[in-house]
Design an enzyme around this catalytic site. Structure first.
Site, PDB file in Angstrom:
ATOM      1  N   GLU A 126       0.814  -1.236   0.000  1.00 36.93           N
ATOM      2  CA  GLU A 126       0.000   0.000   0.000  1.00 36.93           C
ATOM      3  C   GLU A 126       0.841   1.278   0.000  1.00 36.93           C
ATOM      4  O   GLU A 126       0.381   2.331   0.428  1.00 36.93           O
ATOM      5  CB  GLU A 126      -1.006   0.010   1.165  1.00 36.93           C
ATOM      6  N   GLU A 147      -5.352  -8.700   0.592  1.00 37.07           N
ATOM      7  CA  GLU A 147      -6.088  -8.309   1.802  1.00 37.07           C
ATOM      8  C   GLU A 147      -7.534  -8.046   1.437  1.00 37.07           C
ATOM      9  O   GLU A 147      -7.813  -7.288   0.503  1.00 37.07           O
ATOM     10  CB  GLU A 147      -5.555  -6.997   2.428  1.00 37.07           C
TER      11      GLU A 147
END
Ligand SMILES: *[C@@H]1O[C@H](CO)[C@@H](O)[C@H](O)[C@H]1NC(C)=O
Length: 328
Positions: A133, A244
């Protein structure tokens, strides 16, 4: 409810019995910032493997965020001997938002792990993610949410090259190298260079955080499928791994998404169950409530780390879809 329909439309064909990795994400430290030691990782990996009602062959893979034991300069993370002791496959992560020195430490820990643990380690590695991320955190949205330090595409591409160099004459040669980011970053053309540099794309997608659109629990599946379809449309045939996803069992409302055990189960059934055994999935998360409970909390087991999850994870509602698919 016809749980499998949307996903079947996306994947176009009924799944064969091909292997897919099924696991959870594992942080390097507890909620109170104390490091997880080998015994802690072993306890978590064993719990994941022995979850009551787990679909398929269970949760036998672990995604890590860093190669470094928390609180040390570059000692290999103790999740590695724990994975060896429990036969847990590893999606390794190199933290890539701490500049050149940070990536150098991650690569030093990776090399030390290969030297220290050899084939017992390298045989368990299914992929290496350079970053997690990082693009999101450096995006306007990430900055607006004070998400912390990130990285930009040019730096990430350089780190990916360094990781490839580091593994090429080791037991990790041939392990596919990727990057994990939010789906919103993968669909942003500004990040094309990262896409071009990877062997696989790790997609994080949480309807819970999509608070600018209607995101109640009943919209979880539709928002996930939209994210996956839009990501797949951008990646030029590269495999998309679900690195995720999940829904909080407790915490604050985000837009229309209300954390609860019931809503977390609904997301598991409608998003997770159709994926398990078909796509590589590392769910968020087995346990995040260790030495304190974060807000929101996504853990499917509580702080006590028992093997009975807080909701039924058996995917029985979805098994019927698989049967009808097999018969078709
Ligand atoms: C480890 O798990 C794999 C499946 O992931 C299995 O094929 C293998 O036999 C296991 N090895 C041991 C030592 O249990």
């Amino acid at each position: 409810m016809r749980i499998g329909l949307g996903l079947a439309a996306l994947s176009a064909v009924c799944p064969s019995a091909r292997a897919a990795y099924q696991g959870f994400n594992y942080g390097a430290f507890f909620t109170d910032n104390t490091p997880k030691m080998q015994a802690d990782f072993e306890a978590e990996f064993k719990t994941a493997q022995n979850l009551v009602g787990a679909p398929g062959s269970g949760f036998t893979s672990a995604r890590l965020y860093t190669m470094i034991q928390w609180g040390t300069p570059s000692t290999p993370i103790s999740a590695i001997p724990a994975a060896i002791a429990t036969n847990t496959t590893l999606l390794l992560g190199l933290w890539a938002s701490a500049g050149d020195a940070g990536i150098a430490s991650e690569l030093a820990a990776l090399s030390a792990a290969v030297t220290t643990y050899g084939k017992a380690f390298t045989d368990l590695v299914v992929g290496i993610s350079v970053g997690s991320e990082d693009l999101y955190r450096s995006s306007p949205t990430g900055k607006a949410h004070s998400a912390g330090a990130g990285s930009y595409p040019a730096a990430l591409v350089g780190y990916i090259e360094r990781a490839r160099d580091a593994i090429k004459s080791t037991g990790l040669a041939g392990v596919p190298v990727g990057h994990v980011d939010t789906w919103t970053e993968w669909v942003d053309p500004a990040n094309q260079a990262v896409m071009d540099a990877v062997d696989w794309v790790g997609m994080d997608a949480y309807s819970y955080w999509q608070s600018l659109v209607p995101n109640g629990a009943e919209r979880g599946r539709a928002l996930f499928e939209d994210a996956l379809a839009r990501t797949r449309a951008r990646v030029g045939g590269r495999p998309v791994w679900i690195t995720e996803t999940g829904f909080p069992v407790s915490g604050e409302t985000s837009g229309e998404a209300v954390p609860s055990v019931e809503n977390a189960k609904r997301f598991w059934d409608e998003v997770g169950c159709p994926l398990f055994g078909r796509e590589n999935v590392w769910w968020y998360i087995l346990r995040d409530a260790g030495r304190g409970r974060p807000v929101p909390s996504f853990g499917i087991v509580g702080e006590a780390l028992g093997t009975t999850p807080v909701f039924d994870i058996s995917c029985e509602a979805v098994e019927k879809e698989e049967e009808s698919c097999d018969a078709a």
